[in-house]
Design a protein around this motif. Structure first.
Motif: not given
Ligand code: ADP
Ligand code: MG
Ligand code: ZN
Length: 476
Positions: A79-86
């Motif tokens: 698994f990977d972290k996909k970073n974004y802010y919402y």
């Protein structure tokens, strides 16, 4: 110029899995919630320090989907972290799979009006869903019930050449996933990003693509493809606008697509491995177990139903409803005839529900209850009318069918002898009426029936009495 153009489409389809709990915590899964934020814990609401715990069932369903779509199952998956802010993403990252997705390189065969078509599957990966923003008045609210609901995303190669192929593919996925217990694919539980480009017919290079985000209605998908492909063609043909690779949204009211704000690239998401989750290694034993539990393919299932004498219309109803087809399978496993059992479910149970304005999906009956009723009728212990009455009581009030049957005196073996002797007596006393009946006066039968009912003083089931009387009248 008036060149001919070929439309090229690739799909990214998100499907909410039918698990009992979310992907990384023990909160109830998709459809478990009733009120906003009633299905939330510190983990799925992104509290600091929370740790994800992988739901094993998600892996099994993703692998099952991969097997159904003829994919390679990758034994090592991370698994990977996909970073974004919402606001609907409390951790500010989504847990997804980038580097080692669970399934790759699949194939789906379609039958369309243009003939057979193969669509290559690039990959299937597991990820968590985000929450939902609800806008009302001057405020926006956030509902975390959907955060961490498990999804699989199925990414195709750009192999579609028409809207028809896309819709055929989506219907096939839907039927497969329903019959496979992977997802019920209700409205909103299956969402697509549609990537479109066009190119001059005969060209081997792809054109600039745009991506229409988050479509769930198949109708809208068809309209969006129509509009967007024409926009591309017009752009190339008349050089009115320059096509740029961008994300767009489809507006149902106007039937048009509009550019959306962002132009993130992969780099903007700053993907990195999620150190809180161990890599998953799928052992031979586990894979064999998943394969063994994999339900039959839709086509295979339909073939078996057809062989059992179930009609095509009934097969469609069954294939489209995993809960109902499982009920049928279980009732058949309990020893009932498939064709009969299908009629009991799709005609009788559906009719009882329809009377209350309900649909078959709302049927609450166990295979044990239903098979009891069917077997009692088949064994001749009760007639079909009595069986139907028991069924109504089970479906509407949830009674125990065996107890109810005894209580109502439907068990004909108990009192058939008594009913028969009373009817014989009445028939002996009604020689004239019997004669009239034989001469074609059907009304005479009603008079005899009335006499029997009076003589029985309310004992016995009306349907059974009618059945015995009919038989005896015709024997005279
Ligand atoms: P990215 O990594 O930028 O998301 P992918 O290669 O994963 O791009 O492709 C995303 C989706 O877009 C896939 O379904 C793919 O089939 C589709 N796609 C890629 N190129 C095109 C194109 N030129 N026209 C239509 N669809 C495309
Ligand atoms: Mg992509
Ligand atoms: Zn939770």
């Amino acid at each position: 110029m008036n060149m001919k153009y070929e439309i090229v489409i690739g799909l990214e389809t998100h499907v909410e899995l039918s698990t009992e709990s979310k992907i990384f915590c023990s909160c109830g899964g998709h459809s478990a919630s009733n009120e906003p934020n009633d299905c939330v814990c510190p983990a799925c609401s992104g509290m600091p320090g929370m740790l994800p715990v992988m739901n094993k069932r998600v892996v099994e369903l993703a692998v099952t989907a991969g097997l159904m779509l003829n994919c390679n199952i990758n034994r090592y998956t991370t698994f990977d972290k996909k970073n974004y802010y919402y606001p609907d993403l409390p951790c500010a990252y989504q847990i997804t799979q980038l580097n080692h997705p669970i399934c790759t390189d699949g194939l789906v065969s379609l039958k369309t009006s243009q003939g057979a078509r193969d669509i290559r599957i690039k990959q299937i990966h597991m990820e968590e869903d985000a929450g939902k923003l609800v806008h009302g008045g001057n405020y926006s609210y956030v509902d975390f019930n959907r955060t961490s609901v498990p999804l699989i995303e199925i990414v195709t190669q750009p192999d579609f050449r028409s809207a028809e192929e896309v819709v055929t593919y989506l219907n096939k996925l839907k039927a497969m996933f329903r019959s496979g217990g992977i997802s019920e694919c209700e409205e909103g539980a299956m969402r697509c990003d549609v990537n479109i480009s066009v190119r001059p017919e005969g060209s081997t290079e792809f054109g600039v693509r745009t991506e229409i985000k988050n479509m769930s209605s198949f109708d809208a998908i068809e309209k969006a493809i129509q509009y967007e492909s024409q926009r591309h063609i017009d752009a190339l043909e008349y050089e009115l606008e320059e096509l740029v690779q961008e994300t767009r949204r489809f507006d149902d009211a106007s039937g048009k697509t509009f550019a959306m704000r962002n132009k993130e690239t992969e780099a903007d998401y700053r993907y990195f491995p999620d150190a809180n989750l161990m890599p998953i290694v799928i052992s031979d034993e586990w894979l064999e177990q998943i394969k063994a539990n994999k339900p039959e393919e839709v086509d295979e299932k339909a073939r078996l139903y057809r062989e059992a004498g179930i009609s095509d219309k009934e097969i469609d109803m069954l294939i489209g409803n995993n809960k109902i087809s499982k009920l049928l399978d279980d009732v058949v496993d309990a020893g009932c005839n498939a064709k009969d059992a299908a009629a009991w479910i799709l005609t009788d149970c559906a009719g009882i529900l329809r009377k209350d304005g309900k649909s078959l999906a709302e049927l609450e009956i166990t295979a044990e209850q239903l098979s009891y009723v069917i077997k009692m009728v088949d064994a001749g212990n009760i007639n079909r009318g009595a069986g139907k009455k028991i069924l109504i009581a089970v479906v509407e009030q949830g009674v125990d069918p065996e107890a109810y049957c005894k209580e109502q005196g439907f068990d004909a073996k108990v009192d058939t002898a008594m009913i028969e002797s009373v009817i014989d007596k009445v028939l002996d006393q009604s020689a004239q009426a019997v004669e009239d009946f034989k001469n074609g006066k059907t009304k005479a039968a009603q008079a005899i029936f009335g006499a029997c009912m009076r003589e029985l003083k309310g004992a016995g089931d009306v349907a059974i009495i009618k059945e015995i009387l009919d038989k005896k009248l015709n024997e005279r």
